[in-house]
Design a protein around this motif. Structure first.
Motif, PDB file in Angstrom:
ATOM      1  N   ASN A  41       0.805  -1.231   0.000  1.00 17.03           N
ATOM      2  CA  ASN A  41       0.000   0.000   0.000  1.00 17.03           C
ATOM      3  C   ASN A  41       0.834   1.274   0.000  1.00 17.03           C
ATOM      4  OD1 ASN A  41      -1.825  -1.844   2.376  1.00 17.03           O
ATOM      5  ND2 ASN A  41      -2.528  -1.566   0.293  1.00 17.03           N
ATOM      6  N   LEU A  42       2.075   1.201  -0.486  1.00 19.25           N
ATOM      7  CA  LEU A  42       2.945   2.381  -0.447  1.00 19.25           C
ATOM      8  C   LEU A  42       2.374   3.553  -1.230  1.00 19.25           C
ATOM      9  CD1 LEU A  42       6.525   0.833  -0.727  1.00 19.25           C
ATOM     10  CD2 LEU A  42       5.456   1.858   1.288  1.00 19.25           C
ATOM     11  N   ALA A  43       1.588   3.278  -2.267  1.00 14.98           N
ATOM     12  CA  ALA A  43       0.983   4.373  -3.035  1.00 14.98           C
ATOM     13  C   ALA A  43       0.011   5.175  -2.179  1.00 14.98           C
ATOM     14  CB  ALA A  43       0.264   3.820  -4.262  1.00 14.98           C
ATOM     15  N   PHE A  44      -0.538   4.550  -1.128  1.00 16.08           N
ATOM     16  CA  PHE A  44      -1.496   5.233  -0.270  1.00 16.08           C
ATOM     17  C   PHE A  44      -0.878   5.726   1.044  1.00 16.08           C
ATOM     18  CE2 PHE A  44      -4.031   2.048  -2.670  1.00 16.08           C
ATOM     19  CZ  PHE A  44      -4.759   2.942  -3.440  1.00 16.08           C
ATOM     20  N   THR A  45       0.279   5.170   1.425  1.00 14.92           N
ATOM     21  CA  THR A  45       0.855   5.480   2.734  1.00 14.92           C
ATOM     22  C   THR A  45       2.124   6.318   2.667  1.00 14.92           C
ATOM     23  OG1 THR A  45       2.092   3.388   2.730  1.00 14.92           O
ATOM     24  CG2 THR A  45      -0.089   3.381   3.766  1.00 14.92           C
ATOM     25  N   THR A  46       2.670   6.550   1.469  1.00 20.39           N
ATOM     26  CA  THR A  46       3.874   7.378   1.324  1.00 20.39           C
ATOM     27  C   THR A  46       3.710   8.337   0.149  1.00 20.39           C
ATOM     28  OG1 THR A  46       5.016   5.820  -0.166  1.00 20.39           O
ATOM     29  CG2 THR A  46       5.332   5.499   2.201  1.00 20.39           C
ATOM     30  N   ASN A  48       6.807   9.785  -1.127  1.00 24.82           N
ATOM     31  CA  ASN A  48       8.144   9.972  -1.684  1.00 24.82           C
ATOM     32  C   ASN A  48       8.873   8.658  -1.935  1.00 24.82           C
ATOM     33  OD1 ASN A  48       8.492   9.286   0.976  1.00 24.82           O
ATOM     34  ND2 ASN A  48       9.794  11.034   1.510  1.00 24.82           N
ATOM     35  N   SER A  49       8.123   7.579  -2.164  1.00 25.21           N
ATOM     36  CA  SER A  49       8.751   6.311  -2.535  1.00 25.21           C
ATOM     37  C   SER A  49       9.134   6.357  -4.012  1.00 25.21           C
ATOM     38  CB  SER A  49       7.793   5.137  -2.279  1.00 25.21           C
ATOM     39  OG  SER A  49       7.529   4.995  -0.899  1.00 25.21           O
ATOM     40  N   ARG A  50      10.348   5.960  -4.307  1.00 24.73           N
ATOM     41  CA  ARG A  50      10.840   6.052  -5.673  1.00 24.73           C
ATOM     42  C   ARG A  50      10.019   5.171  -6.607  1.00 24.73           C
ATOM     43  NH1 ARG A  50      17.483   6.175  -5.210  1.00 24.73           N
ATOM     44  NH2 ARG A  50      17.581   7.971  -3.782  1.00 24.73           N
ATOM     45  N   GLY A  51       9.602   5.762  -7.723  1.00 25.24           N
ATOM     46  CA  GLY A  51       8.854   5.030  -8.729  1.00 25.24           C
ATOM     47  C   GLY A  51       7.396   4.793  -8.377  1.00 25.24           C
ATOM     48  N   ILE A  52       6.924   5.353  -7.256  1.00 21.09           N
ATOM     49  CA  ILE A  52       5.533   5.168  -6.828  1.00 21.09           C
ATOM     50  C   ILE A  52       4.907   6.533  -6.600  1.00 21.09           C
ATOM     51  CG2 ILE A  52       3.992   4.213  -5.075  1.00 21.09           C
ATOM     52  CD1 ILE A  52       6.093   2.096  -4.502  1.00 21.09           C
ATOM     53  N   GLU A  53       3.848   6.822  -7.324  1.00 19.91           N
ATOM     54  CA  GLU A  53       3.147   8.097  -7.162  1.00 19.91           C
ATOM     55  C   GLU A  53       2.055   7.954  -6.104  1.00 19.91           C
ATOM     56  OE1 GLU A  53       0.769  11.411  -9.899  1.00 19.91           O
ATOM     57  OE2 GLU A  53       1.522   9.548 -10.773  1.00 19.91           O
TER      58      GLU A  53
END
Length: 297
Positions: A41-46, A48-53
């Motif tokens: 769920n990095l797209a919803f919880t971060t 500034n993750s590289r390659g993830i908007e």
């Protein structure tokens, strides 16, 4: 005491309501995103993750823009008579990570259910600059002891549990501090945090916000039916059947349909969210991922 039925259909424009990336991240964490695995769920919880908007969970719409009308406009009954019976949201476009909307709210219907009355409050969230619709939220309130006034009972319910095995059964455990996190979205009702108040109304301990449980179910449906893509999300509705206590394990059973899915949430054998319905805005197989349309900041 009475419900002010003369106000049905009247609309009230509220003050502009703004949010930013941090608000969207807080909401996602408050409904369990990333709790099982911080790399999910990095797209919803971060942001500034590289390659993830960064994206915004569709059910975030329930915390935007007000409650749908003041108590004075609804009736002269007591707050203690009100139960949150159900909630629905419809997205007209994906929510952006920051924006400003204008809520236009009011009482849209009143139903006579015998002993109790049911009030529907509708809130339309409009883009602050273009006034185009962003989302629509409908809150169903049960007013205990205010039925029997001779009104219509409302549309018949057609939802039923499908007579087949669920296509998916998603298990999610809430945390012991789930309500303490969720209340930071703005709902500071002490029923969800104050042990003494919870005891006064018959609970052993503070209970979880119904909208938090709805958020967990919304994630389960989005991930398993809509490819985790908010662009596919059209609408979602639930009925609140029983309270959830922080720490409870939720099992969301999902049955796929031609237009989306039906779902039901249980804690053990107890149904806590009932009559769940989800519809696609764009079917996942046909959807082309693009940038969400931002509400005006």
């Amino acid at each position: 005491m009475a419900i002010h039925q003369e106000n049905i259909g009247k609309r009230r424009e509220g003050a502009p309501f703004s949010w930013d990336s941090r608000d969207a991240l807080l909401y996602a964490v408050s409904v369990g995103a990333g709790s099982r695995n911080q790399l999910e769920n990095l797209a919803f919880t971060t942001e500034n993750s590289r390659g993830i908007e960064q994206q915004v969970l569709p059910t975030f719409a329930v915390v935007l823009g007000g409650s749908g009308g003041s108590m004075d406009e609804l009736g002269d009954f007591k707050l203690s008579q009100i139960l949150h019976g159900g909630q629905s949201i419809t997205l007209h476009r994906s929510l952006a990570t920051r924006g400003t909307v204008i809520p236009v709210s009011g009482m849209s219907a009143v139903h006579d259910r015998g002993r109790n009355a049911v009030i529907e409050l509708s809130t339309e969230l409009l883009d602050a600059q273009t006034r185009e619709p962003v989302a629509t939220s409908v809150t169903t309130m049960i007013i205990r002891g205010e039925g029997g006034f001779g009104g219509q009972s409302g549309p018949a319910e057609s939802w039923s549990v499908p007579e087949r095995t669920a296509d998916a059964a998603i298990v999610q455990r809430t945390s012991l501090d789930q309500a303490l996190i969720y209340r930071l979205n703005g709902d500071r009702n002490p029923l969800h945090s104050d042990p003494q108040l919870a005891g006064m109304v018959g609970f052993e301990k503070p209970i979880l916000h119904g909208l938090c449980t709805m958020g967990f179910a919304g994630r389960a449906v989005l991930e398993n039916i809509a490819d985790s893509d908010p662009g596919n999300f059209g609408s979602l509705s639930v009925r609140f059947a029983s309270p959830v206590v922080p720490g409870d394990e939720l099992t969301t059973s999902i049955w796929k349909t031609e237009t989306g899915a039906l779902f039901q949430v249980r804690v053990g054998d107890t149904v806590v969210l009932d009559r769940g319905t989800y519809t696609h805005r764009t079917p996942p197989a046909a959807h082309s991922t693009g940038q969400p349309v931002a509400a005006t900041a």
